[in-house]
Design an enzyme around this catalytic site. Structure first.
Site, short mmCIF file in Angstrom:
data_model
loop_
_atom_site.label_atom_id
_atom_site.label_comp_id
_atom_site.label_asym_id
_atom_site.label_seq_id
_atom_site.Cartn_x
_atom_site.Cartn_y
_atom_site.Cartn_z
N GLN B 47 47.79 37.58 43.80
CA GLN B 47 47.87 36.13 43.60
C GLN B 47 47.69 35.72 42.15
O GLN B 47 47.86 34.55 41.81
CB GLN B 47 46.85 35.43 44.50
CG GLN B 47 45.40 35.47 44.05
CD GLN B 47 44.67 36.76 44.35
OE1 GLN B 47 45.14 37.84 44.07
NE2 GLN B 47 43.49 36.65 44.92
N GLY B 48 47.30 36.67 41.29
CA GLY B 48 47.07 36.34 39.88
C GLY B 48 45.64 35.94 39.60
O GLY B 48 45.34 35.32 38.58
N ARG B 88 38.42 31.38 47.77
CA ARG B 88 37.16 31.19 47.07
C ARG B 88 37.12 31.76 45.66
O ARG B 88 36.17 31.53 44.92
CB ARG B 88 36.02 31.82 47.90
CG ARG B 88 36.22 33.33 48.10
CD ARG B 88 35.14 33.94 48.96
NE ARG B 88 33.86 33.96 48.29
CZ ARG B 88 33.57 34.75 47.27
NH1 ARG B 88 34.46 35.60 46.79
NH2 ARG B 88 32.38 34.71 46.71
N LYS B 285 39.22 24.01 41.85
CA LYS B 285 38.81 24.33 43.22
C LYS B 285 39.54 25.61 43.68
O LYS B 285 39.07 26.70 43.43
CB LYS B 285 39.09 23.14 44.14
CG LYS B 285 38.24 21.91 43.76
CD LYS B 285 38.26 20.80 44.81
CE LYS B 285 39.47 19.91 44.69
NZ LYS B 285 39.40 18.72 45.57
N GLU B 289 45.12 29.58 50.24
CA GLU B 289 45.50 29.43 51.65
C GLU B 289 46.19 28.10 51.98
O GLU B 289 47.14 28.08 52.77
CB GLU B 289 44.28 29.61 52.54
CG GLU B 289 43.71 31.00 52.49
CD GLU B 289 42.41 31.07 53.25
OE1 GLU B 289 42.47 31.36 54.46
OE2 GLU B 289 41.35 30.82 52.67
#
Lengths: 462, 338
Positions: B47-48, B88, B285, B289
């Site tokens: 995802q980087g 997270r 944040k 997902e």
């Protein structure tokens, strides 16, 4: 955390950042023709760093095929592992005979569940065997592992293993599984997690509503389908430490699970999370790591295990199918007064992340709306199907399909535009969530207005 | 005949675990030339994340993304991390890295203060320099300070920290509590075309607006949204694991389990909603997902808008849409009046 004034001021700068080309005033024509690099500074070299369109250091090796995934790695004398899976969705294992397989040239070792020191794992409840020993609970349960000189030899050996089963009645439908007389998959109830949220007085509020709408919505089981399937290599170092290279996305917890199943101190285990070819939640817990470790110990050689696409489908976790009943009381002007939600999550054969998925799904099932009177009840249920676990969205895509389909039904019944009814009910800054939490940095209405503006929602009626 | 329709859906999504502790720890080392090395227990799952985490460390230290190298994913070498789960990483691991970088920066400031003749609290790190707040011309290159700290003062600038999102347990009866520290929000609109003879649904366009707090790297946010939408399209229209009566999967392969390919992807337009969360690293944040959450709902609502049938169960395959259309037509036929 204290909000600093300079941070808040900085926020304006950060969110208004443009593409570096645009920011540097490079004419659009120059950008298109690729003449920009002389003028435009490299985002990776820019300060401040936050907000820059930095390129990933791993993008070049990915694109040029130089990235080395586990399946690209090899060690001297390395063996290959394959797993024999259950022939039944629910059965007792009577006997396992590996003698014919072990006699095959090139087969070096086999492993059954009874050889695993602590044969259970799971993030919430340890209800899942690493290899099934007494009972199989779905068709993807591994029963015997084989380590051989090549993948093909290991695969061929599986056909020589004899497993005697005593089939048990099975249950595939989650609602049937909730019945008292349904076959039990673990213990004496198939319902293994329940979540409740209650706020206000839902019955009185429903009685006062101008309209009460009901709807049942359900979703299906889907797979993550990462391009790279689960892959692991286990080897024992000369100093007696275990080294595992794994496609796991959570190495700290993976190490704890390996330590527990092998009954070893944590500091004797090293897990290296290699480059992962897609995760989406499916690589969040151990699968074959303890099996490979034990086969490596038995043989004194490194052992590699890479799932086939079929292994990936039948034995790795999947997304929970949800059955959702919505009942909502609204005023004529579209304001939602009360909502009742019942959710049944089909968890498949083992708990995995169901308990937590259910919790998140239950909280989110109300939608991003201000509703004072609520009742949510949610159940996770065992069935003799593929285990459901963590998957991108963790219960949210399911309930979003429920509450947003339901929302459009309500809007149509009241003759209110779908955008408007959402804006009338959406959370504001400081709204109270279904669990009574005061929400901050809320942006539902801004998100709705942004998409509405981009598609010209109000300009065209459909 | 093909009918066009559009549908809207919005959502909310939390960052981190539900109530349960999910800490991340991090170590940040500023090297003697002013570059930095970050140790994190998370894993890059495509995802980087490491790029974003490097940008967070760089921002705190006033250096550039390329000045930071991340060591990750080795339980022997890196501190604990709850892992790449629950959207997270940017928020929780990012906060830990920012805090660890701030610790390292504190040492740099303490070393630089006497060199610049000011107090440490009068300093800031910006543009690869340690400079006096309000007097940027009074500065030292960060490399010079880091070298002085390590080689002359014997104080290698490094920091370690951990972060766990603050939550309040939920009451088991009522569910009341603070299960998450923060949430993100989004809305998507789907435009579809439905063929009323075949039931086939073609998604023409998806417009997505996602709040992720501060976008640490807008390109990677957009990439997440596009990828999430492709999963959402699969959930909406195509993908489904099917079982026979014995509990055997009947389509465990990519020939019969149909996923969207690039040819199935609609035009996707992404807007990042302007927002700032004071509890996140530099206001960030997360976004992983939530991107796949509202797509299926928006498509289902667009199908209704196009042909007037409500799909109650996913996926909305051609067969299912066609059956619903037939049912609707049958219901529309009136019993002739006498």
């Amino acid at each position: 955390m204290v909000i600093k004034v300079e941070d808040a001021l900085r926020a304006d700068r950060l969110t208004e950042l443009k593409h570096p080309d645009e920011a540097a005033g490079v004419p659009a024509v120059a950008r298109k023709e690729g003449r920009a690099p002389q003028i435009v500074p490299d985002a990776n070299q820019q300060t401040p760093a936050v907000g820059q369109r930095v390129t990933r250091p791993d993008s070049r090796p990915h694109i040029t095929g130089q990235t080395r995934y586990i399946d690209d790695l090899s060690f001297p004398n390395m063996l290959h592992m394959k797993i024999l899976r259950s022939e039944h969705a629910h059965a007792r294992i009577r006997a396992i005979d590996v003698s014919e397989a072990e006699k095959m040239p090139g087969v070096v070792a086999t492993l059954t569940g009874r050889e695993i020191p602590v044969n259970s794992f799971g993030p919430s409840y340890q209800d899942q065997p690493v290899l099934a020993d007494e009972k199989v609970r779905h068709m993807g349960d591994g029963v015997v592992a084989v380590a051989a000189e090549t993948e093909q030899l290991a695969q061929d050996a599986l056909a020589r293993i004899k497993v005697e089963y005593e089939p048990l009645p099975l249950v595939l439908d989650p609602l049937e599984a909730m019945n008292d007389d349904a076959p039990k998959i673990h213990g004496d109830s198939n319902i293994y997690a329940t979540k409740a949220i209650r706020k206000g007085d839902v019955e009185s509020a429903l009685a006062e509503a101008d309209l009460v709408m009901e709807g049942r919505f359900s979703t299906q089981m889907v797979e993550h389908v990462p391009m790279e399937p689960h892959a692991t290599i286990a080897m024992w170092e000369p100093d007696g430490r275990l080294k595992i290279l794994s496609s796991l996305g959570r190495i700290t917890l993976g190490r704890a699970d390996v330590a527990r199943t092998l009954d070893m101190p944590v500091n004797r285990i090293q897990i290296v999370g290699t480059i992962v070819g897609g995760n989406f939640g499916g690589k969040n817990e151990i699968t074959t790591e303890p099996v490979l470790a034990l086969l490596a110990r038995k043989t004194g050689r490194p052992v590699k295990g890479v799932f086939t696409r079929q292994d990936e489908f039948v034995s790795s976790t999947t997304r929970h199918p949800f059955i959702m009943d919505y009942r909502t009381g609204v005023r004529k002007d579209g304001r939602i007064l009360a909502r009742k939600v019942r959710i049944v999550a089909d968890g498949g054969a083992y708990c995995s992340w169901s308990e937590t998925t259910l919790g998140k799904g239950a909280i989110l099932s109300v939608g991003p709306y201000r509703i004072d009177h609520l009742e949510v009840k949610a159940y996770a249920v065992y069935t003799n199907k593929t285990t459901c676990g963590a998957m991108r969205g963790f219960g949210a895509p399911q309930v979003c399909f429920g509450y947003e389909s339901h929302m459009d039904d309500i809007a149509r019944e009241l003759g209110i535009d779908p955008l408007e009814i959402r804006l009338r009910n959406a959370f504001d800054e400081g709204s109270s969530s279904p669990t009574g939490q005061v929400l901050h940095s809320v942006a539902v209405k801004e998100s709705l207005e942004t998409v509405a503006h981009r598609v010209g929602w109000r300009e065209q009626t459909s | 005949m093909r009918h066009r329709g559009r549908g809207i859906a919005c959502m909310w999504y939390p960052i981190g675990f539900t109530v349960a502790a999910n800490p991340s720890a991090a170590v940040v080392k500023v090297n003697e030339d002013g570059s930095a090395t970050v140790l994190t227990g998370t894993v890059e799952t495509g995802q980087g994340a490491l790029t974003v985490l490097g940008q967070i460390a760089a921002e705190e230290l006033g250096i550039a993304a390329d000045d930071v190298h991340l060591v990750s994913g080795d339980t022997d070498a890196t501190p604990m991390d709850t892992g790449a789960i629950a959207s997270r990483t940017t928020y929780v691991t990012g906060n830990a890295i920012q805090m660890a970088a701030a610790e390292a920066k504190k040492i740099l400031f303490e070393v630089a203060a006497p060199m610049l003749g000011v107090r440490p609290e009068q300093l800031e790190a910006r543009d690869r320099r340690i400079q006096v707040i309000g007097f940027p011309q009074k500065n030292l290159p960060i490399g010079e300070v880091a070298h002085h700290a390590q080689v002359v003062m014997g104080r290698p600038p490094l920091g370690s920290a951990s972060y766990n999102p603050p939550t309040v347990a939920m009451d088991p009866e009522t569910g009341q509590g603070k299960p998450f520290s923060t949430y993100v929000y989004a809305a998507q609109v789907a435009e579809v075309e439905v063929d009323d003879e075949t039931g086939e649904v073609e998604v023409l366009r998806i417009v997505a607006a996602h709040d992720c707090g501060t976008p640490i790297n807008p390109t990677l946010v957009e990439g997440q949204v596009e990828g999430g939408i492709s999963m959402g399209v699969g959930l909406a229209l195509q993908e489904e694991i099917l079982f026979d009566a014995e509990g055997r999967q009947i389509n465990p392969n990519l020939t019969n389990y149909i996923m969207p390919t690039s040819l199935d992807m609609p035009e996707v337009e992404v807007d990042i909603v302007k927002n700032y969360d004071p509890t996140g690293p530099f206001g960030a944040k997360g976004v992983g997902e939530p991107t796949s959450v509202p797509t299926a709902a928006a498509i289902a609502n667009a199908i209704y808008d196009a042909v007037g049938v409500r799909i109650h169960s996913l996926p909305a395959t051609s067969e299912k849409v066609l059956m619903a259309l037939r049912e609707k037509r049958a219901m529309q036929k009136q019993i002739p009046a006498e």
